[in-house]
Scaffold this active site. Sequence first.
Site, PDB file in Angstrom:
ATOM      1  CG  MET A 157      25.130 -76.011  14.862  1.00  0.00           C
ATOM      2  SD  MET A 157      26.287 -74.755  14.343  1.00  0.00           S
ATOM      3  CE  MET A 157      27.662 -75.086  15.426  1.00  0.00           C
ATOM      4  CD  GLN A 191      19.319 -81.108  19.985  1.00  0.00           C
ATOM      5  OE1 GLN A 191      19.507 -81.243  18.781  1.00  0.00           O
ATOM      6  NE2 GLN A 191      19.064 -79.938  20.536  1.00  0.00           N
ATOM      7  CB  CYS A 220      14.662 -79.295  14.546  1.00  0.00           C
ATOM      8  SG  CYS A 220      15.069 -79.563  12.817  1.00  0.00           S
ATOM      9  NE  ARG A 240      23.754 -68.768  12.610  1.00  0.00           N
ATOM     10  CZ  ARG A 240      22.810 -67.857  12.395  1.00  0.00           C
ATOM     11  NH1 ARG A 240      22.386 -67.642  11.170  1.00  0.00           N
ATOM     12  NH2 ARG A 240      22.305 -67.172  13.396  1.00  0.00           N
TER      13      ARG A 240
HETATM   14  C1  LIG Z   1      24.035 -76.056  10.338  1.00  0.00           C
HETATM   15  C2  LIG Z   1      23.201 -75.948  11.580  1.00  0.00           C
HETATM   16  C3  LIG Z   1      22.677 -77.097  12.170  1.00  0.00           C
HETATM   17  C4  LIG Z   1      21.909 -77.011  13.333  1.00  0.00           C
HETATM   18  N1  LIG Z   1      21.463 -78.154  13.918  1.00  0.00           N
HETATM   19  C5  LIG Z   1      20.824 -78.095  15.123  1.00  0.00           C
HETATM   20  C6  LIG Z   1      20.482 -79.273  15.826  1.00  0.00           C
HETATM   21  O1  LIG Z   1      20.758 -80.400  15.381  1.00  0.00           O
HETATM   22  N2  LIG Z   1      19.833 -79.152  17.018  1.00  0.00           N
HETATM   23  C7  LIG Z   1      19.527 -77.912  17.542  1.00  0.00           C
HETATM   24  O2  LIG Z   1      18.948 -77.845  18.625  1.00  0.00           O
HETATM   25  N3  LIG Z   1      19.853 -76.783  16.898  1.00  0.00           N
HETATM   26  C8  LIG Z   1      20.505 -76.848  15.731  1.00  0.00           C
HETATM   27  N4  LIG Z   1      20.905 -75.693  15.112  1.00  0.00           N
HETATM   28  C9  LIG Z   1      20.630 -74.401  15.762  1.00  0.00           C
HETATM   29  C10 LIG Z   1      21.827 -73.948  16.612  1.00  0.00           C
HETATM   30  O3  LIG Z   1      22.084 -74.823  17.672  1.00  0.00           O
HETATM   31  C11 LIG Z   1      21.630 -72.524  17.154  1.00  0.00           C
HETATM   32  O4  LIG Z   1      20.601 -72.527  18.115  1.00  0.00           O
HETATM   33  C12 LIG Z   1      21.292 -71.516  16.070  1.00  0.00           C
HETATM   34  O5  LIG Z   1      22.144 -71.671  14.959  1.00  0.00           O
HETATM   35  C13 LIG Z   1      21.407 -70.064  16.581  1.00  0.00           C
HETATM   36  O6  LIG Z   1      22.680 -69.829  17.097  1.00  0.00           O
HETATM   37  P1  LIG Z   1      23.869 -69.119  16.262  1.00  0.00           P
HETATM   38  O7  LIG Z   1      23.367 -67.802  15.791  1.00  0.00           O
HETATM   39  O8  LIG Z   1      24.979 -69.029  17.292  1.00  0.00           O
HETATM   40  O9  LIG Z   1      24.194 -70.017  15.120  1.00  0.00           O
HETATM   41  C14 LIG Z   1      21.643 -75.757  13.928  1.00  0.00           C
HETATM   42  C15 LIG Z   1      22.162 -74.605  13.324  1.00  0.00           C
HETATM   43  C16 LIG Z   1      22.927 -74.686  12.187  1.00  0.00           C
HETATM   44  C17 LIG Z   1      23.492 -73.422  11.585  1.00  0.00           C
END
Ligand SMILES: Cc1cc2nc3c(=O)[nH]c(=O)nc-3n(C[C@H](O)[C@H](O)[C@H](O)COP(=O)(O)O)c2cc1C
Length: 358
Positions: free
Chosen positions: A17, A71, A101, A225
């Site tokens: 994240m 990553q 992304c 999250r």
């Molecule tokens: C603040 C934030 C930043 C994120 N940054 C990345 C990232 O840098 N690389 C990535 O592959 N996914 C990123 N994601 C996606 C998360 O890794 C994840 O796949 C997505 O939030 C869904 O999962 P969750 O419902 O458990 O949050 C980000 C998500 C959030 C909320």
Amino acid sequence: MRIGNVALSSPFVVAPMAGMTDTAFRRLVKRHGGCGLVVTEMVSSEGLVRGIDRTLEYAEYTEEERPVSIQIFGGDPQKMAAAAQVVEGMGADIVDVNMGCPVPKIARHSAGCSLMREPSHAAAIIAAMSRAVRIPVTVKMRAGWTDDERNAPLLAKMVEDAGAAAVAVHGRTAAQSYSGFADWDLVAQIADALSIPVFGSGDCLEPTQVIERIDAGVEGVLVGRGVLRNPWILAQAADLGAGRPARPVTLADRGRFLLDYIHLLENERVYEPAGFRHVAGLGMPPAARGSHDRWVINKLRALGSWYTKGLDNGSHLRTAINAAESLTELRDLIEAFFNPPTGQTSRPSTDRVAAVQA
Ligand SMILES: Cc1cc2nc3c(=O)[nH]c(=O)nc-3n(C[C@H](O)[C@H](O)[C@H](O)COP(=O)(O)O)c2cc1C
């Protein structure tokens, strides 16, 4: 379970994240247990290859976080291969490629999720990286670009054939961003079709949901999250997985986490003139100290926006964190909110937070 030659002690993973999963945060989550792998914030392949300090900072990790996956994002196969070599040179266990992304700044440069629209090019990146390094190369993708282009099953197979050691799928399209729900049926379908480990991602906010997803047939679950709201979620999922009740987390525990986070951040990114490696608390000039404090405050604000969700009076705490102008103020209001005086049975009122602010 394993990703290539890397053994994971648990199938639960701290999802990458940007802006959130820095080394300090990852260390604290890891210390609670239940976490099999941590992934860094996404890091620019271009910045890694050019040795830009800022980029290298995003890739920093500590020994206690192992196994660590760094990553990277980018769209040029040769540069991605060179960046993978930098990652390998840094001693990381795994190099992961961001194909999920949706943010235009990333996606318009044939990187991030736009790679899903060019599956052959995406596979060429993985092939080039796999040839260039010995550590496992993994891919994180979404369900597809739009609802009409849900091609994760195809892309997952192509990157497997190109040498990927594991795949993680967030079951939403780029067009969905965070709306709707992650499609775990799609994730399970991909897990069924591939011989490499498939991890799922999306909407695990409770430890029970993490277990349900594992039971649905994926090799592992990335929690994003949910871990920002509750850094104990992976440990609690591990409890449930082992047939124990999930460990309770007290208000005091939650406060301690924030204080520990501040403490680690304070000692982070303390620059040595010649490199990106930080040295705890040494030799920082007063001016830099001030801007470092500001950086720590901003990091707390970023985490606060997630961490306070679902807490009684959480919105008041969030407002108070956003208004704090010094680390002392921040610590005081955290103490007041999470450690009410003995004898006070209810959660501290917003007045206490307000009083600390005054
Ligand atoms: C603040 C934030 C930043 C994120 N940054 C990345 C990232 O840098 N690389 C990535 O592959 N996914 C990123 N994601 C996606 C998360 O890794 C994840 O796949 C997505 O939030 C869904 O999962 P969750 O419902 O458990 O949050 C980000 C998500 C959030 C909320």
